[in-house]
Structures are given as structure tokens and as C-alpha cells.
Design an enzyme around this catalytic site. Structure first.
Site, PDB file in Angstrom:
ATOM      1  N   ASP A   4       0.860  -1.186   0.000  1.00 17.33           N
ATOM      2  CA  ASP A   4       0.000   0.000   0.000  1.00 17.33           C
ATOM      3  C   ASP A   4       0.899   1.239   0.000  1.00 17.33           C
ATOM      4  OD1 ASP A   4      -1.674   2.151   0.735  1.00 17.33           O
ATOM      5  OD2 ASP A   4      -3.036   0.822   1.797  1.00 17.33           O
ATOM      6  N   ASP A  53      -2.633   2.694  -6.192  1.00 15.97           N
ATOM      7  CA  ASP A  53      -1.691   2.713  -5.078  1.00 15.97           C
ATOM      8  C   ASP A  53      -1.751   1.466  -4.190  1.00 15.97           C
ATOM      9  OD1 ASP A  53      -4.137   3.206  -3.928  1.00 15.97           O
ATOM     10  OD2 ASP A  53      -3.522   5.006  -2.833  1.00 15.97           O
ATOM     11  N   GLU A  54      -2.235   0.362  -4.739  1.00 12.33           N
ATOM     12  CA  GLU A  54      -2.288  -0.890  -3.979  1.00 12.33           C
ATOM     13  C   GLU A  54      -2.075  -2.079  -4.904  1.00 12.33           C
ATOM     14  OE1 GLU A  54      -5.374  -0.390  -0.256  1.00 12.33           O
ATOM     15  OE2 GLU A  54      -6.174  -0.989  -2.195  1.00 12.33           O
TER      16      GLU A  54
END
Length: 344
Positions: A6, A105-106
Site C-alpha cells: 500500500d 496505489d495498492e
């Protein structure tokens, strides 16, 4: 085990990297609706802005009121952030054949075995930081949900593993409002009837819970509580193909490193669906710092790759006096053409 990487306060962090004067200041990245200069919503905020009470999803007008004369407000630049995301995803993809990009973003990866692989997690963190400047948090668990909750616990810039042995106790003590996919409203509704922790569902009739959550989310909670939940990591098409091997001992001795370098090359070429135009030698040093050197050509045949890789390895050793812990090769810019003639 599943690992979730993350990217911490990603949009704002990219802005900090590209404008160091922002470091230490409250930074708010917002989506503007265009209706007026105060219309829109907060996309993300850094930890300094969060300390003021500015959170993701907050109406922009409210954030402006809180952050007046204190926070820096910036418009979202998603294409710019995507370039950073692509670089990070390429790094992550080298650590597992099974990778799922959950968002910009993950990303989830499926790592072999039942142990936490903290060393690999540290290596991924260090590579991402050294190669992009971005700090990430990593959660590890037996499924994607537990990995996501662990990542939340790891923030900022940490690593948290819920081992297989710890999973039962962890689930028994997790609050409903901390479970991904339930949300604030449904959590509040469950809290009102006495369900505060996941373990509390055993004290209620399933139909009562279904009346609040619906069948799908109710089944999800029970599967999670009974440790029966499983959702596979859905792989993506990879852009890079690599292999990394740990040396028997930390060393700078080329003769000791070369056999592992050759094995890495062979494994990388076996994975690649075509012919690379770029080859990189990546050395993870004794302090887990990452050093890499790359070569780009029209088409790099397997027979030529060893000499190219040796030259790159020699550059690393001549320019850095640290011992090497792991050695790897990364192939990129893959052409799926069937013959070399297609390159010319």
C-alpha cells in the site's frame, strides 16, 4: 500467504518528492468539480494534513476551512502519479507470478509458503524507496482481507504480518468497522444491535444480520469469522521478468556470484514471452540497499546476455565496496515477435 503493498498517502507523497519545499507541511491533493473554486473533494492528504482533521473524501470547502493559511492545496495530477505507480508495480511484479493491481496505489501478491517472509517485504520496501522515493506499508496475511487490515495497522511506512497461527485470535478481536467492505453505515447499524466485534456475530441469528447487510456481505462475514474466506490474487500481464537468488554468504567475489547470476538469467529468459531489449543486473547489498545497472539494445539474445550481465556486475562491484547479499536479473521491453529478423 498474501502480501498487500500500500503506497502511503500516494498522491501527496509524489507531490512532496517533486517539490521538497512541501515536506513537513500539510499537503492536500483535491479533485475539483469545476463548479467553483471551493467545489470538489479531497483525494488524499499527507499525515500533517490529517493531523489537522483533513481526510480523504472530505468536501473541499470543508477542507479549505480547516486548512486555511495552514495547508497547501494542489489539484490532482493522475497521469503524473500513474507514472510513479507503473514503476512501483513493475518492481512488485518481480516478486511473484501472481500479482493483482487493486488500484493505482495498492497491489497484492501471492507469496509461496505459510511464513511471513519479512525479509522479502523489507526488500520490496527498500527497492521501491530507492528506485522511486516512495514509502509504502506492507500487510501480510493468509488472505487478501487480512493482508489489507494488516497493511492499515502497518501505516505509516511499516510492515505487519498476521501469521497463520495468529489469524484465529486476530479475527476474534477485530472490530466490525475495521473490516474492509463493510463501511461506516453498515458498521454503525451492526453496532446498534450489539455487534461490535466480528466474534459477536455468533450470538445473533443469521437472518437478523442478513436483514442489515444482505446475503452476500453476511456470507462474507461468516466465512471470514470461520476462517474459510478465500479470494484468489488475480494476476496481471507482466511487463518485466526477473529472478533473484540469495547467495550462500555475503560476498564481492565474482567467481562466487557468477553461478547464481547465470541461474537468474536462465530463469528470467524461461519466464519471458519474447525477446528483451533491456537487461538489468540488480544487486541487493548486505545492508539491503539496492544497486542496479542496465543495458539497452535492439534485441538481447540469451547467448549474449551472460557477457552483458557480467559487465554490469563488474560495474556494480567496481563502484560499490559493499558485499552482495542477493543477485538478480530483470528483463524488460519485451518484444513478442517470433524471430530476431522482426527487430530490423
Amino acid at each position: 500467504m498474501i502480501m498487500l503493498i500500500d503506497f502511503d498517502y500516494f498522491f501527496a507523497q509524489v507531490e512532496e518528492i517533486n517539490d521538497p519545499s512541501l515536506k513537513g507541511k500539510p499537503v492536500v491533493v483535491s479533485v475539483y468539480s469545476g463548479r467553483n473554486e471551493r467545489s470538489g473533494a479531497v483525494a488524499t492528504s499527507n499525515y500533517e494534513a490529517r493531523a489537522l482533521g483533513i481526510k480523504s473524501g472530505m468536501p473541499l470547502y470543508r477542507a479549505l476551512e480547516i486548512g486555511k493559511n495552514r495547508a497547501v492545496f494542489l489539484p490532482i495530477r493522475k497521469d503524473f502519479y500513474q507514472k510513479y505507480s507503473d514503476k512501483i508495480m513493475d518492481i512488485i511484479s518481480e516478486y511473484s507470478e501472481k500479482m493483482e493491481i487493486a488500484s493505482i496505489d495498492e497491489a497484492y501478491i501471492d507469496i509461496d509458503g505459510n511464513d511471513c517472509k519479512i525479509g522479502i517485504a523489507n526488500e520490496i520496501k527498500n527497492r521501491i524507496l530507492n528506485e522511486t522515493g516512495i514509502k509504502v506499508s506492507i500487510g501480510i496475511g493468509i488472505n487478501k482481507v487480512i493482508a489489507k487490515m494488516a497493511a492499515e495497522m502497518a501505516k505509516p511506512n511499516g510492515i505487519k504480518c498476521i501469521s497463520a497461527d495468529e489469524t484465529g485470535e486476530f479475527l476474534n478481536n477485530i472490530k466490525i468497522n475495521d473490516i474492509p467492505g463493510i463501511g461506516k453505515v453498515l458498521s454503525k447499524n451492526l453496532n446498534e444491535i450489539g455487534i461490535e466485534y466480528l466474534r459477536d456475530i455468533k450470538n445473533f441469528d443469521v437472518n437478523k444480520i442478513k436483514s442489515i447487510l444482505g446475503e452476500s456481505k453476511t456470507n462474507y462475514l461468516y466465512e471470514l469469522y470461520e476462517n474459510k474466506y478465500f479470494s484468489p490474487v488475480e494476476p496481471r500481464v507482466k511487463k518485466n521478468f526477473g529472478r533473484y537468488l540469495t547467495l550462500p554468504e555475503n560476498t564481492r567475489d565474482i567467481d562466487k556470484i557468477v553461478p547464481y547470476l547465470k541461474k537468474s538469467i536462465d530463469a528470467a529468459y524461461e519466464k519471458a514471452p519474447g525477446i528483451p531489449q533491456e537487461i538489468s543486473v540488480v544487486a541487493i547489498m548486505e545492508d539491503l540497499d539496492i544497486v542496479s545497472r542496465s543495458y539497452t539494445g535492439n534485441a538481447i539474445k540469451r547467448d549474449d546476455s551472460i557477457n552483458i550481465a557480467l559487465n554490469l556486475l563488474n560495474k556494480i562491484i567496481s563502484e560499490d565496496n559493499r558485499n552482495i547479499r542477493r543477485i538478480g536479473v530483470r528483463l524488460s521491453k519485451i518484444s513478442k515477435n517470433n524471430t530476431l529478423d522482426d527487430f530490423f
